[in-house]
Design a protein around this motif. Structure first.
Motif, PDB file in Angstrom:
ATOM      1  N   ASN A 136      -3.527  41.925  23.004  1.00  0.00           N
ATOM      2  CA  ASN A 136      -3.035  43.114  22.309  1.00  0.00           C
ATOM      3  C   ASN A 136      -3.194  44.316  23.230  1.00  0.00           C
ATOM      4  O   ASN A 136      -4.274  44.558  23.774  1.00  0.00           O
ATOM      5  N   SER A 137      -2.108  45.084  23.414  1.00  0.00           N
ATOM      6  CA  SER A 137      -2.169  46.222  24.340  1.00  0.00           C
ATOM      7  C   SER A 137      -2.945  47.399  23.773  1.00  0.00           C
ATOM      8  O   SER A 137      -3.393  48.270  24.510  1.00  0.00           O
ATOM      9  N   GLY A 138      -3.090  47.454  22.459  1.00  0.00           N
ATOM     10  CA  GLY A 138      -3.866  48.541  21.855  1.00  0.00           C
ATOM     11  C   GLY A 138      -3.068  49.810  21.642  1.00  0.00           C
ATOM     12  O   GLY A 138      -3.076  50.391  20.559  1.00  0.00           O
ATOM     13  N   VAL A 139      -2.390  50.308  22.676  1.00  0.00           N
ATOM     14  CA  VAL A 139      -1.550  51.501  22.575  1.00  0.00           C
ATOM     15  C   VAL A 139      -0.165  51.179  23.117  1.00  0.00           C
ATOM     16  O   VAL A 139       0.001  50.264  23.929  1.00  0.00           O
ATOM     17  N   LYS A 140       0.805  51.952  22.704  1.00  0.00           N
ATOM     18  CA  LYS A 140       2.190  51.704  23.094  1.00  0.00           C
ATOM     19  C   LYS A 140       2.469  52.148  24.521  1.00  0.00           C
ATOM     20  O   LYS A 140       3.145  51.466  25.279  1.00  0.00           O
ATOM     21  N   ASP A 141       1.933  53.326  24.910  1.00  0.00           N
ATOM     22  CA  ASP A 141       2.233  53.852  26.235  1.00  0.00           C
ATOM     23  C   ASP A 141       1.145  54.832  26.651  1.00  0.00           C
ATOM     24  O   ASP A 141       0.151  55.040  25.961  1.00  0.00           O
ATOM     25  N   GLY A 142       1.361  55.462  27.829  1.00  0.00           N
ATOM     26  CA  GLY A 142       0.370  56.376  28.379  1.00  0.00           C
ATOM     27  C   GLY A 142       0.151  57.602  27.521  1.00  0.00           C
ATOM     28  O   GLY A 142      -0.975  58.100  27.404  1.00  0.00           O
ATOM     29  N   ARG A 143       1.209  58.103  26.911  1.00  0.00           N
ATOM     30  CA  ARG A 143       1.063  59.279  26.046  1.00  0.00           C
ATOM     31  C   ARG A 143       0.161  58.963  24.861  1.00  0.00           C
ATOM     32  O   ARG A 143      -0.698  59.766  24.481  1.00  0.00           O
ATOM     33  N   GLU A 144       0.326  57.797  24.277  1.00  0.00           N
ATOM     34  CA  GLU A 144      -0.496  57.412  23.138  1.00  0.00           C
ATOM     35  C   GLU A 144      -1.952  57.233  23.561  1.00  0.00           C
ATOM     36  O   GLU A 144      -2.865  57.534  22.783  1.00  0.00           O
ATOM     37  N   PHE A 145      -2.191  56.762  24.798  1.00  0.00           N
ATOM     38  CA  PHE A 145      -3.570  56.612  25.266  1.00  0.00           C
ATOM     39  C   PHE A 145      -4.249  57.974  25.406  1.00  0.00           C
ATOM     40  O   PHE A 145      -5.417  58.151  25.013  1.00  0.00           O
ATOM     41  N   LEU A 146      -3.542  58.955  25.960  1.00  0.00           N
ATOM     42  CA  LEU A 146      -4.116  60.295  26.071  1.00  0.00           C
ATOM     43  C   LEU A 146      -4.427  60.881  24.708  1.00  0.00           C
ATOM     44  O   LEU A 146      -5.448  61.559  24.514  1.00  0.00           O
ATOM     45  N   ASP A 147      -3.566  60.626  23.727  1.00  0.00           N
ATOM     46  CA  ASP A 147      -3.833  61.089  22.366  1.00  0.00           C
ATOM     47  C   ASP A 147      -5.091  60.424  21.812  1.00  0.00           C
ATOM     48  O   ASP A 147      -5.880  61.056  21.093  1.00  0.00           O
ATOM     49  N   LEU A 148      -5.281  59.154  22.152  1.00  0.00           N
ATOM     50  CA  LEU A 148      -6.468  58.436  21.693  1.00  0.00           C
ATOM     51  C   LEU A 148      -7.728  59.044  22.305  1.00  0.00           C
ATOM     52  O   LEU A 148      -8.743  59.233  21.614  1.00  0.00           O
ATOM     53  N   VAL A 149      -7.691  59.360  23.601  1.00  0.00           N
ATOM     54  CA  VAL A 149      -8.853  59.978  24.251  1.00  0.00           C
ATOM     55  C   VAL A 149      -9.165  61.327  23.622  1.00  0.00           C
ATOM     56  O   VAL A 149     -10.328  61.668  23.369  1.00  0.00           O
ATOM     57  N   SER A 150      -8.120  62.092  23.348  1.00  0.00           N
ATOM     58  CA  SER A 150      -8.317  63.397  22.708  1.00  0.00           C
ATOM     59  C   SER A 150      -8.951  63.232  21.323  1.00  0.00           C
ATOM     60  O   SER A 150      -9.855  63.987  20.944  1.00  0.00           O
ATOM     61  N   LYS A 151      -8.489  62.259  20.588  1.00  0.00           N
ATOM     62  CA  LYS A 151      -9.050  62.016  19.262  1.00  0.00           C
ATOM     63  C   LYS A 151     -10.515  61.604  19.368  1.00  0.00           C
ATOM     64  O   LYS A 151     -11.359  62.041  18.565  1.00  0.00           O
ATOM     65  N   ALA A 152     -10.853  60.773  20.351  1.00  0.00           N
ATOM     66  CA  ALA A 152     -12.244  60.356  20.536  1.00  0.00           C
ATOM     67  C   ALA A 152     -13.128  61.553  20.868  1.00  0.00           C
ATOM     68  O   ALA A 152     -14.263  61.666  20.370  1.00  0.00           O
ATOM     69  N   GLN A 153     -12.627  62.462  21.696  1.00  0.00           N
ATOM     70  CA  GLN A 153     -13.390  63.661  22.022  1.00  0.00           C
ATOM     71  C   GLN A 153     -13.653  64.501  20.771  1.00  0.00           C
ATOM     72  O   GLN A 153     -14.768  65.003  20.567  1.00  0.00           O
ATOM     73  N   GLN A 154     -12.651  64.644  19.952  1.00  0.00           N
ATOM     74  CA  GLN A 154     -12.808  65.443  18.736  1.00  0.00           C
ATOM     75  C   GLN A 154     -13.804  64.809  17.773  1.00  0.00           C
ATOM     76  O   GLN A 154     -14.635  65.509  17.180  1.00  0.00           O
ATOM     77  N   MET A 155     -13.737  63.490  17.632  1.00  0.00           N
ATOM     78  CA  MET A 155     -14.655  62.817  16.715  1.00  0.00           C
ATOM     79  C   MET A 155     -16.096  62.910  17.217  1.00  0.00           C
ATOM     80  O   MET A 155     -17.027  63.139  16.433  1.00  0.00           O
TER      81      MET A 155
END
Length: 655
Positions: free
Chosen positions: A508-527
């Motif tokens: 499973n790739s987890g994320v669709k593309d690079g943009r979605e991965f950056l959004d995930l990192v940003s969300k992790a920082q906020q949490m």
């Protein structure tokens, strides 16, 4: 006797600096007098024309042929003496030599007597040769071209001309005749497209001419003005600026597109080390071209003047926060000031302000309203009331108003969310480096982040990690397997699953593309920023005047300065000091409890608890009050004054 015209000779057209000069030149060419010709004025001299030829007057002169003199002029049947005009001819009948009639020229006419043009009134006899010449007028249409907007526009102006055709009015016999004419006025527009093109060519205009304007200018019978040619306007450059790199609106979208409106905030809160702004370089202008084909220079943008405060640092074109706080960005006097305020002051915490999460000291001038969350790491000052809200602080809390149906905590132990956040914090630096790594890859390839799909990201991450990839996988797997009993933030499980799929699960790739991965990192920082435990200090206090139906917790001392407590659950890791009346609920302090009055005269139960090493002192304790020290308890059956409870030699002693 007079001569009567009988036809016209060949006409000539002559130009001169004035109408008079042109007529004089024509008469010299024809060798005729003024009385022998018919004159038509084609145009008068005009110094405003676009060409040299428009500055000269133009007349058409036609010779007139005459019969021989006749001996008699018909006389009116009435025999009335005088002079009259019939069919353009002058007829004179004089009663006697002493009573001769007179004649004078009116507007638009010439009177010629015996070959000489007369000025004013003149007496005439039957023997005089009298001619009348009308003067037709032709004013040609005028055109002009002016250049505007630094040569980017050519403006065409056309003023139609006019033509006046005159004929002599017939009259009856009169002793004093003033010659009058019948005037026929006609609008004349003799401007042609060729004339306009020639005028533009003479000025050097090379831009294409507007065909619609060309047609309208030649057809108009009223004054006309329009843009005949257009150049290319220059585009001014853009000044340098600063682009904020955080979410100003603070809107968080859930999976189903729902919005948590209470998490919206007009404040711009940042964490230490966070990228807060990017410096945008000025953009040069694009030059234009005038209607003559020449370049019109454009004004380039100016470099932004940036003034940095003490809590921000600039690296290249990026500005980072040196501490957590509220982003301050002000534009003044053509300069941009940027800083991070390490303390925050707000009027109210309500639906309009949104929930507040702040790393530092916060002052709320007013109240904290229903359903709001206020979470700070420093000292919290609330000038109003707290109603049906949640309030958390790391160092101290002081509430000036009442607290009702709320949770107020200061410096408490780690929550389940905090345990997730602590573990995630250790992985964030690596996740952020991976985000920068794929951004560099995309920039090198000159592609969008969205073109890097999930499976390709997995390969890039292995390349980026090198030998340390396995160690990070183990660390991430431990985080993914953590299961706290009741995490308040439901996004933890989704974050765990996504990170596991990216770095551990090969299917499973987890994320669709690079943009979605950056959004995930940003969300992790906020949490992580939202749930990391706050620093505590047991030397500070939670202070408030009165609370009802609320939960109060403090790692230090809780001080009730006003009316007291009603149906509250209270836990202080040091002391509980209450100046007022405490009724109902459970009141706990690990070291010492001091209450002025406890319980109710009606006998309701109030539990007062401390640790085995702690002590309890109550000024007035009503029946129904339960004193608990360690595991031992004592129930008061009647009201007592000056009650103290402490364990001596393993036995609870109540006095």
């Amino acid at each position: 006797m007079k001569r009567v015209g009988n036809g016209m000779g060949k006409a000539i057209t002559v130009r001169g600096k004035s109408v008079e000069q042109a007529i004089e030149t024509a008469l010299n060419i024809l060798c005729l007098d003024l009385s022998d010709v018919h004159i038509h004025v084609n145009k008068t001299a005009d110094s405003s024309g676009y060409s040299e030829s428009a500055r000269f007057a133009e007349v058409t002169v036609t010779p007139v042929r005459y019969h021989a003199l006749v001996s008699e002029v018909p006389v009116d049947e009435s025999g009335q003496p005088g002079v009259r005009i019939r069919g353009g001819r002058v007829e004179v009948h004089a009663a006697s030599a002493d009573s001769l009639p007179s004649i004078e020229a009116g507007d638009g006419a010439l009177v010629i007597v015996n070959g000489e043009k007369i000025d004013g009134r003149k007496r005439v006899s039957e023997s005089d040769i009298v001619h009348i010449r009308t003067i037709d007028e032709l004013t040609r249409a005028q055109l002009s071209i002016s250049v505007r907007e630094h040569g980017a526009l050519a403006l065409l102006t056309v003023s139609p001309g006019k033509k006046i055709t005159r004929t002599v009015k017939d009259t009856e016999y009169t002793c004093n005749l003033a010659v009058e004419t019948n005037d026929v006025h006609e609008v004349v527009n003799d401007v042609s497209q060729r004339m306009i093109r020639d005028a533009c060519e003479q000025l050097g205009i090379s831009a294409p001419l507007d065909k619609r304007v060309l047609w309208e200018a030649c057809e108009t019978v009223v004054p006309y003005e329009a843009i005949i040619a257009r150049g290319i306007f220059p585009k001014p450059g853009l000044d340098g600026d600063v682009e904020v790199q955080i979410d100003v609106d603070g809107i968080t979208l859930a999976d189903e597109g729902k919005v948590n409106y209470r998490e919206q905030t007009s404040m711009q809160l940042v964490q230490s080390g966070q990228l807060v702004a990017a410096v945008l370089p000025p953009i040069p202008g694009q030059s234009g071209e005038d209607v003559f084909g020449n370049e019109i220079p454009a004004e380039d943008g100016k470099t932004a003047t940036i003034r940095l405060g003490k809590n921000v640092v600039q690296t290249g074109n990026h500005i980072f926060a040196n501490c957590s706080g509220n982003l301050v960005l002000e534009r003044m006097d053509h300069a941009i000031f940027i800083d991070i305020a390490d303390s925050l002051e707000v009027d109210e915490v309500n639906f309009a302000s949104g929930n507040i999460h702040f790393d530092g000291d916060v002052t709320v001038k007013g109240s904290v309203s229903h359903g709001c969350l206020l979470d700070v790491t420093g000292v919290l000052e609330i000038g109003g009331e707290v109603s049906k809200a949640e309030v958390f602080a790391g160092k101290a809390i002081h509430v000036a108003g009442h607290v009702s149906s709320s949770t107020v905590e200061m410096g408490q132990q780690q929550s389940p969310d905090a345990k997730y956040a602590i573990e995630l914090e250790g992985m964030l630096p690596i996740l952020c480096k991976l985000g920068s790594f794929i951004q560099d890859i995309a920039a090198f390839r000159k592609v969008e982040l969205s073109s890097l799909d999930g499976q390709e990201l997995k390969k890039l991450f292995r390349i980026g990690f090198g030998d340390s990839y396995s160690a990070f996988q183990e660390q991430l797997q431990t985080f993914s397997q953590r299961r706290e009993p009741i995490p308040t933030d439901s996004d933890w499980h989704e974050l765990q699953s996504t990170l596991y799929n990216i770095f551990v699960n090969t299917l499973n790739s987890g994320v669709k593309d690079g943009r979605e991965f950056l959004d995930l990192v940003s969300k992790a920082q906020q949490m992580a920023a939202r749930h990391l435990p706050k620093r505590t200090s047991t030397t500070e206090r939670l202070s408030l005047p009165y609370a009802v139906n609320s939960t109060l917790k403090c790692a230090g001392t809780i001080e009730i300065t006003g009316n007291g407590l009603a149906q509250c659950n209270v836990h202080a890791q040091l002391d509980l000091l209450a100046e007022g009346v405490c009724r109902g609920g459970e009141l706990v302090a690990d070291r010492h409890v001091s209450i002025r009055e406890c319980g109710s005269k009606r006998g309701g139960q109030t539990i007062v608890r401390t640790s085995e090493e702690g002590s309890i002192v109550i000024g007035i304790a009503h029946a129904g009050t339960v004193l608990m020290v360690g595991e031992q308890s004592y129930h008061l059956l009647k009201t007592q004054i000056g009650v103290s409870a402490k364990i001596h030699n393993g036995v609870l002693t109540v006095r």
